[in-house]
Scaffold this motif. Sequence first.
Motif, short mmCIF file in Angstrom:
data_model
loop_
_atom_site.label_atom_id
_atom_site.label_comp_id
_atom_site.label_asym_id
_atom_site.label_seq_id
_atom_site.Cartn_x
_atom_site.Cartn_y
_atom_site.Cartn_z
N MET A 108 26.56 37.14 25.26
CA MET A 108 26.80 38.40 24.53
C MET A 108 27.29 39.48 25.49
N ILE A 109 28.40 40.12 25.12
CA ILE A 109 28.95 41.16 25.98
C ILE A 109 28.64 42.51 25.37
N GLU A 110 27.61 43.14 25.93
CA GLU A 110 27.20 44.43 25.37
C GLU A 110 27.53 45.58 26.31
N TYR A 111 27.71 45.26 27.57
CA TYR A 111 27.94 46.30 28.58
C TYR A 111 29.38 46.80 28.47
N ARG A 112 29.61 48.02 28.88
CA ARG A 112 30.98 48.56 28.83
C ARG A 112 31.87 47.80 29.83
N PRO A 113 33.20 47.78 29.61
CA PRO A 113 34.08 47.11 30.57
C PRO A 113 33.95 47.73 31.96
N LEU A 114 33.97 46.89 32.97
CA LEU A 114 33.92 47.40 34.35
C LEU A 114 35.35 47.53 34.86
N ARG A 115 35.63 48.69 35.48
CA ARG A 115 37.00 48.99 35.91
C ARG A 115 37.19 48.53 37.36
N ILE A 116 38.14 47.64 37.54
CA ILE A 116 38.38 47.04 38.86
C ILE A 116 39.69 47.58 39.42
N ALA A 117 39.62 48.12 40.65
CA ALA A 117 40.84 48.56 41.34
C ALA A 117 41.14 47.58 42.46
N LEU A 118 42.40 47.20 42.57
CA LEU A 118 42.81 46.27 43.61
C LEU A 118 43.71 47.01 44.59
N LEU A 119 43.37 46.97 45.87
CA LEU A 119 44.20 47.63 46.90
C LEU A 119 44.92 46.53 47.67
N GLY A 120 46.22 46.38 47.44
CA GLY A 120 47.00 45.36 48.14
C GLY A 120 47.46 44.29 47.17
N ALA A 121 48.75 43.90 47.28
CA ALA A 121 49.30 42.86 46.40
C ALA A 121 50.11 41.87 47.23
N GLY A 122 49.55 41.49 48.37
CA GLY A 122 50.19 40.46 49.21
C GLY A 122 49.74 39.09 48.73
N SER A 123 49.69 38.12 49.65
CA SER A 123 49.39 36.75 49.21
C SER A 123 47.98 36.64 48.64
N VAL A 124 47.02 37.41 49.16
CA VAL A 124 45.66 37.36 48.61
C VAL A 124 45.57 38.19 47.33
N GLY A 125 46.10 39.42 47.39
CA GLY A 125 46.01 40.34 46.25
C GLY A 125 46.65 39.73 45.00
N ALA A 126 47.81 39.09 45.17
CA ALA A 126 48.51 38.50 44.02
C ALA A 126 47.64 37.43 43.37
N GLN A 127 46.97 36.63 44.19
CA GLN A 127 46.11 35.56 43.64
C GLN A 127 44.86 36.14 42.98
N VAL A 128 44.32 37.21 43.56
CA VAL A 128 43.15 37.85 42.94
C VAL A 128 43.55 38.37 41.57
N ALA A 129 44.71 39.04 41.49
CA ALA A 129 45.17 39.59 40.20
C ALA A 129 45.37 38.45 39.19
N ARG A 130 46.01 37.38 39.63
CA ARG A 130 46.28 36.26 38.72
C ARG A 130 44.98 35.66 38.19
N LEU A 131 44.05 35.35 39.10
CA LEU A 131 42.79 34.71 38.67
C LEU A 131 41.98 35.62 37.76
N LEU A 132 42.00 36.91 38.10
CA LEU A 132 41.24 37.90 37.32
C LEU A 132 41.79 37.98 35.89
N LEU A 133 43.12 37.95 35.77
CA LEU A 133 43.73 38.06 34.43
C LEU A 133 43.64 36.74 33.67
N GLU A 134 43.91 35.64 34.37
CA GLU A 134 43.88 34.34 33.68
C GLU A 134 42.49 33.94 33.21
N ASN A 135 41.47 34.31 33.99
CA ASN A 135 40.10 33.86 33.69
C ASN A 135 39.26 34.97 33.08
N ARG A 136 39.93 35.92 32.48
CA ARG A 136 39.27 37.11 31.98
C ARG A 136 38.08 36.82 31.06
N GLU A 137 38.29 35.92 30.11
CA GLU A 137 37.21 35.65 29.13
C GLU A 137 36.02 34.96 29.79
#
Length: 439
Positions: free
Chosen positions: A1-30
């Motif tokens: 059950m998801i009762e808590y408010r959405p947590l806001r995540i800021a990403l600093l950097g979009a290089g080889s690690v940042g791009a993968q973090v963004a991808r995994l975060l968006l793809e595995n959101r649920e």
Amino acid sequence: MIEYRPLRIALLGAGSVGAQVARLLLENREELAARVGAELELIGIAVRDVNAKRPEGVPAELLTTDAETLILGADIVIEVMGGLEPARTYILQALNSGSDVITANKYLLATHGTELFDAAEQVGAQLYFEAAVAAAIPIIRPLRESLAGDKVNRIMGIVNGSTNYILDRMDTAGLSLEDAMAEATELGYLEADPSLDVEGYDAAQKVAILASLAFHTEVPLDHVYREGITKVTKEQMTSARENGYVIKLLAIAERIAADEAGEQGVSARVYPALVPREHPLAAVRGAFNAVFVEAEAAGSLMFYGSGAGGVQTASAVLGDLVSAAKRHVAGGPGLADSVHANLPVLPIDRIYTRYQITIKAKDQPGVLAQIATLFSQHGVSVETVEQAVNPRVPGEAPTANLMVGTHEATDASLSAVVNSLAASDAVESITSVIRVEGL
Ligand code: HSE
């Protein structure tokens, strides 16, 4: 059950690690939301230039150059930009505004760790850094949590993949250092500034972090003794193989027992060393990393895996993100790491180790005795001696090669032996000096 408010995540950097973090975060959101009990909403990605070329999968609409506004609007900040500044300033801003921070920045932690951890503690935020050492290999959490009730006495690791690749190719394919380095460069293993890898700076930063955690002691980067692999020769590799060893760049963090004066301390050091082929670290091939931990109750543990790479590092970042997000949902302050032990970091001179020294000596009566005397004068006990007579060269005095293995002695005594051998007229040249670990 998801009762808590959405947590806001800021990403600093979009290089080889940042791009993968963004991808995994968006793809595995649920799935991530179900694990945490709250949506993890990526609210923006701070970059220097929104128009720069970057890896696939970075959503252009999330890019911003306004890192400060992004940080102020976030619950959790992920820093994967690297370097000291502006990463340090951004992390301090995030912590001071009460956000938890996840960083993969070993250089920053090894250089300004105390300042950052103090800032986190002041506001009850938490700084997570699993990705800063050996990427995907879980080693920070085991030291910080799993072994928190034990006493770690020694850590010996291969924490730099590119140098392990280079040494492995020299060992298995008989390549020279230059050729193995050229291969590693071709494969993209080396940092933009290769000296960070081959001179041992990268490994020194990692061992400073591991030693601080393991011994609850602040270990400044400039107290880490460091030698890289640039002096390792093809001949040393061949000799190591013939004698049942392999050469590895080791990062060692060690608790030093009290000396006669009752002083305890710790050592953090990086150098290439001979490791017996049967030691678990000798089996670490290619660009892999491994960390061997010796703890009083747990005994010997080994952590092995990929120590670099965008997606592997992103795995560790995501693990930290889930921990940080769960803590938000559960509430309560961050858990600080303690440096209460406050042990002195001892210089290399005080460390007990073994040397293997190879000498080209004159092959004439009394030379062996002369050489043995130099060892005994410095209180160094010889364990093994092997001699091979060199083929005669017409018109030149006969020579022999001597390979001397020592028992444990202080590094100061061992290096004094090497200096006196170099000055001795019985010795033509010293062809190799290398430490031996893992016996
Ligand atoms: N340059 C590092 C290595 C990777 O070769 O292991 C990042 O720490």
